[in-house]
Design a protein around this motif. Sequence first.
Motif, PDB file in Angstrom:
ATOM      1  N   ASP A  72      -6.165  35.085 -16.735  1.00 14.96           N
ATOM      2  CA  ASP A  72      -7.150  34.819 -16.144  1.00 14.96           C
ATOM      3  C   ASP A  72      -6.806  34.488 -14.552  1.00 14.96           C
ATOM      4  OD1 ASP A  72      -9.135  35.059 -18.077  1.00 14.96           O
ATOM      5  OD2 ASP A  72      -8.742  32.909 -18.529  1.00 14.96           O
ATOM      6  N   ARG A  73      -5.607  33.927 -14.502  1.00 13.67           N
ATOM      7  CA  ARG A  73      -5.119  33.579 -13.050  1.00 13.67           C
ATOM      8  C   ARG A  73      -3.814  34.505 -12.533  1.00 13.67           C
ATOM      9  NH1 ARG A  73      -3.191  33.915  -9.047  1.00 13.67           N
ATOM     10  NH2 ARG A  73      -2.569  32.309  -7.305  1.00 13.67           N
ATOM     11  N   VAL A  74      -2.973  34.572 -13.529  1.00 17.81           N
ATOM     12  CA  VAL A  74      -1.833  35.302 -13.477  1.00 17.81           C
ATOM     13  C   VAL A  74      -1.312  36.122 -14.569  1.00 17.81           C
ATOM     14  CG1 VAL A  74       0.780  35.188 -13.123  1.00 17.81           C
ATOM     15  CG2 VAL A  74      -0.687  33.468 -11.748  1.00 17.81           C
ATOM     16  N   SER A  75      -1.191  37.401 -14.552  1.00 17.50           N
ATOM     17  CA  SER A  75      -0.832  38.398 -15.589  1.00 17.50           C
ATOM     18  C   SER A  75       0.654  38.440 -15.682  1.00 17.50           C
ATOM     19  CB  SER A  75      -1.425  39.833 -15.311  1.00 17.50           C
ATOM     20  OG  SER A  75      -2.847  39.645 -15.361  1.00 17.50           O
ATOM     21  N   MET A  76       1.247  38.734 -16.687  1.00 20.12           N
ATOM     22  CA  MET A  76       2.857  38.827 -17.068  1.00 20.12           C
ATOM     23  C   MET A  76       2.917  40.041 -17.820  1.00 20.12           C
ATOM     24  SD  MET A  76       5.689  37.202 -16.940  1.00 20.12           S
ATOM     25  CE  MET A  76       5.061  35.690 -16.120  1.00 20.12           C
ATOM     26  N   VAL A  77       3.957  40.768 -17.472  1.00 22.80           N
ATOM     27  CA  VAL A  77       4.462  41.929 -18.155  1.00 22.80           C
ATOM     28  C   VAL A  77       5.975  41.823 -18.018  1.00 22.80           C
ATOM     29  CG1 VAL A  77       4.590  44.661 -17.908  1.00 22.80           C
ATOM     30  CG2 VAL A  77       2.441  43.542 -17.315  1.00 22.80           C
ATOM     31  N   ALA A  78       6.677  42.163 -19.241  1.00 20.05           N
ATOM     32  CA  ALA A  78       8.078  42.059 -19.346  1.00 20.05           C
ATOM     33  C   ALA A  78       8.608  43.684 -19.563  1.00 20.05           C
ATOM     34  CB  ALA A  78       8.406  41.078 -20.688  1.00 20.05           C
ATOM     35  N   PHE A  79       9.920  43.528 -19.588  1.00 18.55           N
ATOM     36  CA  PHE A  79      10.668  44.808 -20.112  1.00 18.55           C
ATOM     37  C   PHE A  79      11.381  44.596 -21.383  1.00 18.55           C
ATOM     38  CE2 PHE A  79      14.064  47.989 -19.897  1.00 18.55           C
ATOM     39  CZ  PHE A  79      13.268  49.046 -19.421  1.00 18.55           C
ATOM     40  N   VAL A 120       3.083  48.815 -23.480  1.00 21.03           N
ATOM     41  CA  VAL A 120       2.270  48.264 -24.390  1.00 21.03           C
ATOM     42  C   VAL A 120       1.183  47.116 -23.784  1.00 21.03           C
ATOM     43  CG1 VAL A 120       2.503  47.174 -26.522  1.00 21.03           C
ATOM     44  CG2 VAL A 120       3.987  48.860 -25.893  1.00 21.03           C
ATOM     45  N   PHE A 121       0.033  47.284 -23.956  1.00 23.16           N
ATOM     46  CA  PHE A 121      -0.664  46.420 -23.202  1.00 23.16           C
ATOM     47  C   PHE A 121      -1.042  45.309 -24.301  1.00 23.16           C
ATOM     48  CE2 PHE A 121      -1.826  49.743 -20.213  1.00 23.16           C
ATOM     49  CZ  PHE A 121      -1.709  48.905 -18.979  1.00 23.16           C
ATOM     50  N   ARG A 122      -1.022  43.937 -24.048  1.00 24.09           N
ATOM     51  CA  ARG A 122      -1.312  43.051 -24.861  1.00 24.09           C
ATOM     52  C   ARG A 122      -2.045  41.773 -24.101  1.00 24.09           C
ATOM     53  NH1 ARG A 122       4.096  43.641 -27.080  1.00 24.09           N
ATOM     54  NH2 ARG A 122       3.917  44.853 -28.986  1.00 24.09           N
ATOM     55  N   GLU A 123      -2.111  40.766 -24.758  1.00 23.19           N
ATOM     56  CA  GLU A 123      -2.886  39.670 -23.898  1.00 23.19           C
ATOM     57  C   GLU A 123      -2.724  39.089 -22.634  1.00 23.19           C
ATOM     58  OE1 GLU A 123      -3.153  36.757 -27.182  1.00 23.19           O
ATOM     59  OE2 GLU A 123      -4.732  38.082 -28.208  1.00 23.19           O
ATOM     60  N   SER A 124      -1.201  39.248 -22.249  1.00 21.59           N
ATOM     61  CA  SER A 124      -0.796  38.599 -21.109  1.00 21.59           C
ATOM     62  C   SER A 124      -1.107  39.337 -19.861  1.00 21.59           C
ATOM     63  CB  SER A 124       0.609  38.545 -20.729  1.00 21.59           C
ATOM     64  OG  SER A 124       1.184  39.777 -21.055  1.00 21.59           O
ATOM     65  N   SER A 125      -1.822  40.554 -19.988  1.00 20.59           N
ATOM     66  CA  SER A 125      -2.338  41.285 -18.922  1.00 20.59           C
ATOM     67  C   SER A 125      -3.654  41.648 -18.853  1.00 20.59           C
ATOM     68  CB  SER A 125      -1.480  42.446 -18.632  1.00 20.59           C
ATOM     69  OG  SER A 125      -1.400  43.455 -19.849  1.00 20.59           O
ATOM     70  N   PHE A 126      -4.411  41.245 -19.687  1.00 21.80           N
ATOM     71  CA  PHE A 126      -5.969  41.524 -19.718  1.00 21.80           C
ATOM     72  C   PHE A 126      -6.719  40.521 -20.421  1.00 21.80           C
ATOM     73  CE2 PHE A 126      -4.641  43.671 -23.577  1.00 21.80           C
ATOM     74  CZ  PHE A 126      -5.682  43.396 -24.578  1.00 21.80           C
ATOM     75  N   LYS A 127      -8.050  40.209 -20.161  1.00 24.74           N
ATOM     76  CA  LYS A 127      -8.702  39.247 -20.863  1.00 24.74           C
ATOM     77  C   LYS A 127      -9.311  40.028 -22.165  1.00 24.74           C
ATOM     78  CE  LYS A 127     -11.156  37.042 -17.273  1.00 24.74           C
ATOM     79  NZ  LYS A 127     -12.374  36.452 -16.932  1.00 24.74           N
TER      80      LYS A 127
END
Length: 133
Positions: A60-67, A122-129
Amino acid sequence: LYKSKYVYVGKFSVESGYQMMKQAIKDLQEKLPHAFFAANDSIAVGALRALNEAGISVPDRVSMVAFNDTSIAKYVSPSLSCVRVDTEEMGRAGLMMLEELYQTKNKVKRSPRKVTIGTSLVFRESSFKKKTD
């Protein structure tokens, strides 16, 4: 979108990710960026914990994407969006280069090479609601 003030450098570990995000929260306060990209999944896991402890909602406030997209990425909460690299293909490419080097050793001068291995997001919960009904 790159801004050096948002770059934190540390070790490739959960603890380092935790400490870097705590520092980012302290330094940036209300000016945290909308998203962070972590150099590996371990760093992102630590960063998620620091954000959670600070009451900062992901995504909601900050998204997170990793490698990497290691097995842990889908089991943390929220599940971690990742850039997935085909590590098996990386290994095959490395072995092929080693074999070629071995077979031509001292016969041919080898020039440096750049090998590119494809990735996917790969999109998961840390980058979208999640959608709720």
